[in-house]
Write a protein that holds these residues in place. Structure first.
Motif, PDB file in Angstrom:
ATOM      1  N   VAL A   1       0.963  -1.291  -0.106  1.00 11.89           N
ATOM      2  CA  VAL A   1      -0.056  -0.061   0.067  1.00 11.89           C
ATOM      3  C   VAL A   1       1.048   1.183  -0.044  1.00 11.89           C
ATOM      4  N   THR A   2       0.498   2.242  -0.895  1.00  9.28           N
ATOM      5  CA  THR A   2       1.290   3.483  -1.081  1.00  9.28           C
ATOM      6  C   THR A   2       0.309   4.676  -0.689  1.00  9.28           C
ATOM      7  N   GLU A   3       0.532   5.562   0.070  1.00 10.41           N
ATOM      8  CA  GLU A   3      -0.387   6.770   0.388  1.00 10.41           C
ATOM      9  C   GLU A   3       0.317   8.125   0.071  1.00 10.41           C
ATOM     10  N   GLY A   4      -0.486   9.100  -0.127  1.00  9.08           N
ATOM     11  CA  GLY A   4       0.145  10.432  -0.408  1.00  9.08           C
ATOM     12  C   GLY A   4      -0.917  11.300  -0.732  1.00  9.08           C
ATOM     13  N   ARG A   5      -0.350  12.565  -1.021  1.00  8.18           N
ATOM     14  CA  ARG A   5      -1.258  13.736  -1.405  1.00  8.18           C
ATOM     15  C   ARG A   5      -0.673  14.314  -2.635  1.00  8.18           C
ATOM     16  N   TRP A   6      -1.540  14.748  -3.377  1.00  4.68           N
ATOM     17  CA  TRP A   6      -1.221  15.155  -4.789  1.00  4.68           C
ATOM     18  C   TRP A   6      -2.330  16.254  -5.115  1.00  4.68           C
ATOM     19  N   SER A   7      -1.728  17.655  -5.290  1.00  3.97           N
ATOM     20  CA  SER A   7      -2.882  18.704  -5.562  1.00  3.97           C
ATOM     21  C   SER A   7      -4.153  18.712  -4.899  1.00  3.97           C
ATOM     22  N   GLY A   8      -3.927  18.586  -3.691  1.00  2.00           N
ATOM     23  CA  GLY A   8      -4.994  18.761  -2.602  1.00  2.00           C
ATOM     24  C   GLY A   8      -5.944  17.468  -2.566  1.00  2.00           C
ATOM     25  N   VAL A   9      -5.392  16.365  -3.102  1.00  4.24           N
ATOM     26  CA  VAL A   9      -6.210  15.111  -3.008  1.00  4.24           C
ATOM     27  C   VAL A   9      -5.398  14.114  -2.395  1.00  4.24           C
ATOM     28  N   THR A  10      -6.039  13.329  -1.402  1.00  5.00           N
ATOM     29  CA  THR A  10      -5.322  12.325  -0.779  1.00  5.00           C
ATOM     30  C   THR A  10      -5.707  10.972  -1.490  1.00  5.00           C
ATOM     31  N   TRP A  11      -4.839  10.343  -1.501  1.00  2.98           N
ATOM     32  CA  TRP A  11      -4.809   9.010  -2.276  1.00  2.98           C
ATOM     33  C   TRP A  11      -4.048   7.758  -1.452  1.00  2.98           C
ATOM     34  N   ARG A  12      -4.721   6.668  -2.133  1.00  2.00           N
ATOM     35  CA  ARG A  12      -4.156   5.353  -1.490  1.00  2.00           C
ATOM     36  C   ARG A  12      -4.291   4.408  -2.518  1.00  2.00           C
ATOM     37  N   LEU A  13      -2.935   3.711  -3.017  1.00  2.00           N
ATOM     38  CA  LEU A  13      -3.096   2.735  -4.240  1.00  2.00           C
ATOM     39  C   LEU A  13      -2.715   1.327  -3.269  1.00  2.00           C
ATOM     40  N   ASN A  14      -3.369   0.530  -3.492  1.00  2.00           N
ATOM     41  CA  ASN A  14      -3.054  -1.001  -3.131  1.00  2.00           C
ATOM     42  C   ASN A  14      -2.605  -1.753  -4.217  1.00  2.00           C
ATOM     43  N   VAL A  15      -1.421  -2.251  -4.348  1.00  2.00           N
ATOM     44  CA  VAL A  15      -1.075  -3.185  -5.333  1.00  2.00           C
ATOM     45  C   VAL A  15      -0.822  -4.524  -4.878  1.00  2.00           C
ATOM     46  N   SER A  16      -1.453  -5.402  -5.750  1.00  2.00           N
ATOM     47  CA  SER A  16      -1.565  -6.839  -5.196  1.00  2.00           C
ATOM     48  C   SER A  16      -1.180  -7.615  -6.388  1.00  2.00           C
ATOM     49  N   ALA A  17      -0.502  -8.697  -6.108  1.00  2.00           N
ATOM     50  CA  ALA A  17      -0.003  -9.854  -7.263  1.00  2.00           C
ATOM     51  C   ALA A  17      -1.182 -10.690  -7.183  1.00  2.00           C
ATOM     52  N   LEU A  18      -1.928 -11.122  -8.496  1.00  2.00           N
ATOM     53  CA  LEU A  18      -2.731 -12.035  -8.656  1.00  2.00           C
ATOM     54  C   LEU A  18      -2.328 -13.363  -9.121  1.00  2.00           C
ATOM     55  N   PRO A  19      -2.458 -14.573  -8.980  1.00  2.00           N
ATOM     56  CA  PRO A  19      -1.968 -15.736  -9.306  1.00  2.00           C
ATOM     57  C   PRO A  19      -2.197 -15.809 -11.118  1.00  2.00           C
ATOM     58  N   ALA A  20      -1.026 -16.369 -11.531  1.00  2.00           N
ATOM     59  CA  ALA A  20      -0.925 -16.438 -13.055  1.00  2.00           C
ATOM     60  C   ALA A  20      -0.513 -17.795 -13.385  1.00  2.00           C
ATOM     61  N   GLY A  21      -1.261 -18.235 -14.468  1.00  2.00           N
ATOM     62  CA  GLY A  21      -0.858 -19.396 -14.721  1.00  2.00           C
ATOM     63  C   GLY A  21       0.395 -19.784 -15.592  1.00  2.00           C
ATOM     64  N   ASN A  22       1.101 -18.570 -16.149  1.00  2.00           N
ATOM     65  CA  ASN A  22       2.151 -18.586 -16.916  1.00  2.00           C
ATOM     66  C   ASN A  22       3.359 -17.932 -16.282  1.00  2.00           C
ATOM     67  N   ALA A  23       4.253 -18.597 -15.973  1.00  2.00           N
ATOM     68  CA  ALA A  23       5.369 -18.088 -15.139  1.00  2.00           C
ATOM     69  C   ALA A  23       6.063 -17.056 -15.842  1.00  2.00           C
ATOM     70  N   ALA A  24       5.954 -16.794 -17.217  1.00  2.00           N
ATOM     71  CA  ALA A  24       6.654 -15.520 -17.791  1.00  2.00           C
ATOM     72  C   ALA A  24       6.043 -14.414 -17.698  1.00  2.00           C
ATOM     73  N   LEU A  25       4.707 -14.409 -17.321  1.00  2.00           N
ATOM     74  CA  LEU A  25       3.863 -13.076 -17.026  1.00  2.00           C
ATOM     75  C   LEU A  25       3.500 -13.123 -15.510  1.00  2.00           C
ATOM     76  N   SER A  26       3.174 -11.911 -15.236  1.00  2.00           N
ATOM     77  CA  SER A  26       2.812 -11.637 -13.552  1.00  2.00           C
ATOM     78  C   SER A  26       1.497 -10.776 -13.819  1.00  2.00           C
ATOM     79  N   VAL A  27       0.425 -10.986 -13.061  1.00  2.00           N
ATOM     80  CA  VAL A  27      -0.696  -9.985 -13.309  1.00  2.00           C
ATOM     81  C   VAL A  27      -0.743  -9.196 -11.863  1.00  2.00           C
ATOM     82  N   TRP A  28      -1.028  -8.064 -11.975  1.00  2.00           N
ATOM     83  CA  TRP A  28      -1.139  -7.056 -10.935  1.00  2.00           C
ATOM     84  C   TRP A  28      -2.585  -6.448 -10.957  1.00  2.00           C
ATOM     85  N   ARG A  29      -3.091  -6.501  -9.892  1.00  2.00           N
ATOM     86  CA  ARG A  29      -4.164  -5.600  -9.410  1.00  2.00           C
ATOM     87  C   ARG A  29      -3.797  -4.103  -8.704  1.00  2.00           C
TER      88      ARG A  29
END
Length: 140
Positions: free
Chosen positions: A84-112
């Motif tokens: 999780v990353t949080e911050g403020r930008w131009s008067g807007v408070t934001w929160r970004l949650n990055v999570s890895a999703l299971p992928a069947g192919n080892a050459a690719l990774s899926v992120w939400r």
């Protein structure tokens, strides 16, 4: 010459009769017209007030969506790391949650990526998926 005077006098009396037959507006008619004008102007003032509020809400929504686009663009450029990353930008408070999703192919990774923004009175939530190759700098 006497005929001229009689004609002029006759024309004056006819003109006087026409003016005497015409009437102006009565006080009651004027008050009714002013009442109608007041009702119409109050409706217009209310309509302008509603449109000004709608414009202000649209501007706030635009600010939130533009901030979200900028933050998502930054996430596309950099390395993704779960957390999780949080911050403020131009008067807007934001929160970004990055999570890895299971992928069947080892050459690719899926992120939400889930992004929540708030400017105090309004909130917005955005979510997207990103697929990256194993060598693209994504860290699970």
């Amino acid at each position: 010459m006497a005929y001229r005077c009689q004609l002029a006098h006759g024309q004056r009396s006819a003109a006087h009769a026409q003016v005497k037959g015409q009437r102006g507006f009565t006080l009651l008619e004027m008050l009714a017209a002013l009442a109608v004008l007041a009702v119409c102007s109050s409706v217009l003032v209310a309509a302008f007030g509603h449109s000004a509020r709608a414009l202000q809400q649209a501007q706030r929504s635009d600010q939130l969506s533009l901030t979200a686009r900028s933050l998502m663009a930054e996430a596309n450029v950099g390395r993704l790391q779960a957390g999780v990353t949080e911050g403020r930008w131009s008067g807007v408070t934001w929160r970004l949650n990055v999570s890895a999703l299971p992928a069947g192919n080892a050459a690719l990774s899926v992120w939400r990526l889930d992004l929540a923004l708030s400017d105090g009175s309004r909130q917005a939530h955005y979510s997207t998926l990103q697929v990256r190759s194993a060598g693209s700098g994504a860290v699970p």
